[in-house]
Scaffold this motif. Sequence first.
Motif, short mmCIF file in Angstrom:
data_model
loop_
_atom_site.label_atom_id
_atom_site.label_comp_id
_atom_site.label_asym_id
_atom_site.label_seq_id
_atom_site.Cartn_x
_atom_site.Cartn_y
_atom_site.Cartn_z
N LEU A 49 3.70 -4.72 -5.87
CA LEU A 49 2.40 -4.56 -5.09
C LEU A 49 2.34 -6.09 -4.40
O LEU A 49 1.26 -6.00 -3.63
N LYS A 248 -4.50 -6.70 -11.81
CA LYS A 248 -4.28 -5.53 -11.87
C LYS A 248 -5.50 -4.42 -11.83
O LYS A 248 -5.41 -3.52 -10.91
N TYR A 251 -6.81 -4.67 -8.04
CA TYR A 251 -5.97 -3.96 -7.11
C TYR A 251 -6.26 -2.26 -7.27
O TYR A 251 -6.49 -1.74 -6.15
N ARG A 255 -7.95 0.07 -4.40
CA ARG A 255 -7.44 1.26 -3.91
C ARG A 255 -8.58 2.44 -4.30
O ARG A 255 -8.62 3.27 -3.33
N PHE A 288 -1.56 -9.73 -2.37
CA PHE A 288 -1.25 -8.14 -2.25
C PHE A 288 -0.54 -7.76 -1.11
O PHE A 288 -1.56 -8.15 0.15
#
Length: 822
Positions: A49, A248, A251, A255, A288
């Motif tokens: 990623l 994490k 991220y 999303r 990212f």
Amino acid sequence: MANPLETIRKFKNRSWREIRTRGSQAISARSEQAGLSGKLPSDEEFQKLLDKSQFDKPETSISAQAICDKFYENSEFSFFPAFRRKTETIEAFRRFFGEKSAAVTIDKAERIIEGRFDLLGFSNLNFGAEVDWHLEPVSGKRSPLRHWKQFKELDASETGDKKIVWELNRHQHFFTLGAAFHLTKDERFAAAFARHLESWIKQNPPGTGVNWISSLEIAFRAMSWIWAFNFFAGSPSLTPELTHKAFKYLYLHGRRIEKYLSTYYSPNTHLTGEALGLYYLGTQLPFFKRASHWRAIGENILTGEIEKQIGKDGVYFEQSTWYQRYTADFYIHFLILKTLSGEESNAEPPGTLEIRLQSALDFLMRVTRPDGTTPLIGDDDGGRMLPLTAAEPGDFRGTLAVGAVLFERGDYKRVAGEVSEEILWLLGCKGLEAFQNLTARMPSGSSAGFENGGYFVMRDGWADTDNYLLIDCGEVGALSGGHGHADTLAVNLAMQGKTLLIDSGTYTYHESSERRDYFRSTAAHNALTIDDASSSEAAGKFSWKTKAAPNVSEWIADERFDFFRGSHKGYERNKNAPAVHERSVLFIKNDYWIIRDYVETAAKHNYALNFHFSPETNPLLEKAAGGNTCVGENPSGGQPGWRLFTFGDNGGWQKKESPVSPVYGAKQSAPFLRFASSGTGAQEFYTFLLPSEKGFAKPEVYETIITGGRAFVIVYRDYTDFLVYADSNENIIRTEFFNTNFRFLWARMSAGEKLPEEFVLIGGTHFTLDGREVINYSKELRFAVARRFGNKLNVRTNESLFSVSIPRKAPSTFILKSSGQS
């Protein structure tokens, strides 16, 4: 099983783009529930990623420490400048805001360590030293751990009030812990942050639980984490391993927001808040691969929505001052981050963002009351962009102070007053210096009309002892009107700086439908109700069965007076007994207000004029001249007194207590006065609100007999004032000394005078004084103001200026015969 016909109806008026978006979101949610997506990436998956080109050794696995280093390297130039010189920032905090402010922050942080939080209007809510992130402590309910799509967002029966749970899970208390950490250098505050972050990750598996329902709440949480990482940089409690785990989750936050944007669900502050969250993630986590995409989505939404959500006159489209402030704060953060990024945007015409943001700030400036607070019109959800200040919930001046620096606006500074903590955290020490060096100036003019939004502000100055009235003649609100109230033609009022008449607030969305409906009902506002009904009928927590149709007929802002006239057809829905309500407000500047309420109907109705007073007031029912009753409060402790008189064909006063809510979740009792009456056919009410000052007799108002209208005598200070209302422009009202067909005529006569020396006339063509024709026009004048000096009458109309000589006649005194008070 869903009704197929109902499904068809839902999709009938939707565009293909909306159907595709909603369909994609539904498929994504199904995929998550099946365990096919939305899972926490493994270390190996996480490496894929990353944009490894940003690191020194892109061919190798990027370590947790390297990712942290890249985050802080980027923050040096892309995050808010307060963090570039933290020691200087904390020294400035103590110097400008004092040890008292520091102590407040530290005390809150200490209680947070103990598991006690101040959220919304609630104080010291106990979530436990080991925080239970799914607990709603007011109801005692704990949300179950299941996929977020299996919850009903507006149903509180299982979860309690989700707003309370979500407010905690925004993690804005990380800001408080961070500020306390820098003020004290006490590692306990950093350790508490790390412990909370670790426990939240453990208790909230991706997509599981109540804290994954709302994309907006996820965006707020992401922004809080980013601020926290900057606060706790260098702390041994914030290890690279914990930060790596948090990245994490961030991220997944990005999303989740990206997939489930509120484009069609709640395209209001939900959508702009989500967009800001994506912009934060895109600019602050550039390592990212997805970062540039998040940034572009956020920027495109924010630049595209500003003209939809903020009207040309600066009013937020949902008719809520709280959400107006939210929106202004969102765009302030966006503008600052966008400037720090150093990139030009092609998504908007040059200057649109800045122009529309300033128009929103202009509105907030204009509606600020003399005491520095803002009326809570429409819904107040209790939340903030960030807890940058300890100011009271209704004090929005910190936002204006930041705007003063951003746009070099001395008028914003004049209304904002003191330097604010928001400036320090968002703009750093240079921002404080810029504010200090900015010359404050008085806003241009005093009163202002926002005709697209439907708000009209009457004031006679900008001092903290001036008079202020705001009247709402706007729509219930855009979209479903979900954050609007049934407050058409309601007023908020401050007299000589003291706030008297207030909106009742919001209190709750979810505690009960009865509470929700009451606080947004017409009866909870300073407005007229007919048959105890609201001008707009609620259909659910965030929708309406019917909406009042407001109409503004006249708005005049003059140096001597303001005048408003508007109406609504909210009571026409009763087909057997329809009624139309019209309200006119005449403000004689530096003096008092006169309100006329007129109801056109042929039927019999019950009426109530509702007056909700600030909890700091103590209104009493008093005997007035003629043996009638008024409402009043005596001057005391340097505060002005006042009197309120209402006249109707019949009726009387009821004194009660009613709940008011200064912020979501809190309520208290406050004085509630109601003038109740009933009648058949057209009804008319006149209300006078006057100061009662030391050194003068209490003001008195009584009605007199005239043919073709209504007339009142106002004994005020050393004056005898008169109000004459003409039922029709077709007929001339004749008195001993003047004849007029103006709909409103106000006149003032000083002690010892035999003719009035001042006049305000609104809506007419004819006026004579003591036999001398002054005005005789073929078409209606909007207004005229006249002032007599001896035999000379100086006249100013909306069309011209002229003078008239008034010959002296018999030395009799101007008198209107009294019919007694009603």
